[in-house]
Design an enzyme around this catalytic site. Structure first.
Site, PDB file in Angstrom:
ATOM      1  N   ASP A   1      -6.856  -4.523  -3.963  1.00 29.06           N
ATOM      2  CA  ASP A   1      -6.515  -3.138  -3.537  1.00 29.06           C
ATOM      3  C   ASP A   1      -5.266  -2.570  -4.405  1.00 29.06           C
ATOM      4  OD1 ASP A   1      -7.499  -4.981  -1.540  1.00 29.06           O
ATOM      5  OD2 ASP A   1      -7.452  -3.086  -0.194  1.00 29.06           O
TER       6      ASP A   1
ATOM      7  N   ASP B   1       0.825  -1.098  -0.020  1.00 29.22           N
ATOM      8  CA  ASP B   1      -0.015   0.063   0.162  1.00 29.22           C
ATOM      9  C   ASP B   1       0.960   1.234  -0.069  1.00 29.22           C
ATOM     10  OD1 ASP B   1      -2.505  -0.775  -0.077  1.00 29.22           O
ATOM     11  OD2 ASP B   1      -2.869  -1.519   1.909  1.00 29.22           O
TER      12      ASP B   1
END
Length: 376
Positions: A152, A94
């Site tokens: 994601d 991320d």
């Protein structure tokens, strides 16, 4: 855009111009993630995946308004992230969510060379998580998850495309495309729904299984994951011009739109009702905001009239969020949107405000107001 939506957009933007400075005055140096029923945002670790979204709101509102205080408040976030990275590395896939709304945004607006250096550092780190045998970017840390990849990451690969353009090194883009190709093959189902997690053998690259993750189950349709996919695939087309990604983005978007309830704000999982009979299925306004911004992106990439239904769907979502799920009537509430769902299977952060929902809500309305800069 219809006159009605123009009016809504003007009203919402006026409210955001008043709301964000109030948020800044209340939040101070906090790193917000979740606000519960008391309307107070928590203060979480800066290596948590959500830490870039609050400074992203500050940079975006500064970009749109020129307000110096917002720039001043956002300025040091990439430096603070980088310092933590050097001291205690708990970062993972991320880093795009960390560094795109901070270092990269800062560099694009100001030309700051330290921000450029930090953004490229993060891109190198993300590229280093690529498994060449499997053609995927691995997700979380820990040896037991070496073969895990999650949907994601489709939003995080924008960091690699940016780094490739900025540095002139095509290796970043090669990795991003390889991962996107794997997502299209292994994550996107025939009906346009998506898996959250797919586990691969890290030695051979062979697929092992799909896992439910934050969705209702391995075969469910977690709405935020679908939103990440449609937005990320649209971004990948914007960077590459490869129509396969555009078609895949449309495929996922069609599934998302078809599953929306009457008020156009998605449940946390489109198939959750099959799992939770007799229980009211929570909404996820963050999924709605992410999808709306992604749908606006997708609409802008398509010729008329093909893009029109996607823009119309985005406007319906945003109109509903603004009218029914926002905190306009509570000036003490530190967040913008209510009824977000973080991790329902773990019963964590259900019916709360989420900072990433707030970010993408602001981003989507900025696009409606003509914002042309792109961070993701």
């Amino acid at each position: 855009m219809t006159t009605t939506m123009e009016t809504i957009s003007e009203e919402v933007w006026s409210r955001l111009e008043a709301k964000v400075p109030r948020m800044l005055a209340s939040l101070g140096n906090k790193c917000p993630h979740v606000a519960g029923s008391d309307g107070i945002y928590d203060d979480t670790r800066m290596d948590w995946w959500t830490s870039g979204f609050w400074p992203g709101i500050l940079w975006l509102m500064h970009d749109m308004t020129g307000e110096q205080s917002l720039k001043d408040a956002a300025w040091s976030w990439d430096e603070r992230l980088f310092k933590l990275f050097q001291e205690e590395n708990a970062f993972d896939h991320d880093v795009g969510f960390h560094y795109l709304p901070t270092a990269v945004f800062k560099y694009k607006l100001t030309g700051d060379k330290d921000a450029l250096r930090r953004g490229l550092f993060a891109a190198n780190y993300l590229a280093g998580r690529f498994n060449p045998r499997g053609g995927y970017i691995r997700a979380w840390n820990g040896g037991d998850k070496a073969g895990w990849s999650i949907i994601d990451t489709m939003m995080n690969v924008s960091l690699l495309f940016w780094a490739s353009e900025e540095s002139g090194d095509p290796r970043f883009a090669h990795i991003a495309r390889a991962h996107a190709d794997r997502v299209m093959r292994e994550f996107v189902r025939a009906d346009g729904s998506t898996h959250h997690i797919v586990a691969f053998d890290p030695e051979t690259g062979e697929r092992i299984e799909a896992l439910g993750g934050q969705g209702a189950g391995p075969d469910s349709a977690w709405s935020r994951g679908n939103a990440w996919a449609l937005y990320g695939l649209a971004n990948t087309y914007r960077y590459t011009g490869d129509s396969a990604y555009l078609s895949a983005a449309q495929h996922v978007a069609n599934f998302f739109i078809a599953g929306l309830p009457e008020d156009s704000v998605p449940p946390w999982d489109f198939r959750a009702s099959q799992v939770e009979e007799g229980e009211e299925v929570p909404r996820d306004t963050s999924a709605g905001a992410i999808a709306a911004s992604g749908l606006l992106e997708l609409a802008g990439l398509l010729d008329e009239p093909i893009g029109r239904p996607y823009r119309a769907a985005a406007e319906r979502i945003l109109g509903s969020l603004a009218a029914k799920y926002a905190t306009w009537d509570d000036p003490q509430h530190e967040a913008i949107l209510l009824q977000g769902t973080g991790h329902k299977p773990a019963n964590q952060n259900v019916n709360v405000s989420l900072i990433y929902g707030d970010y993408f809500f602001v981003e989507a309305f900025a696009k409606l107001r003509g914002w042309s800069r792109r961070i993701f």
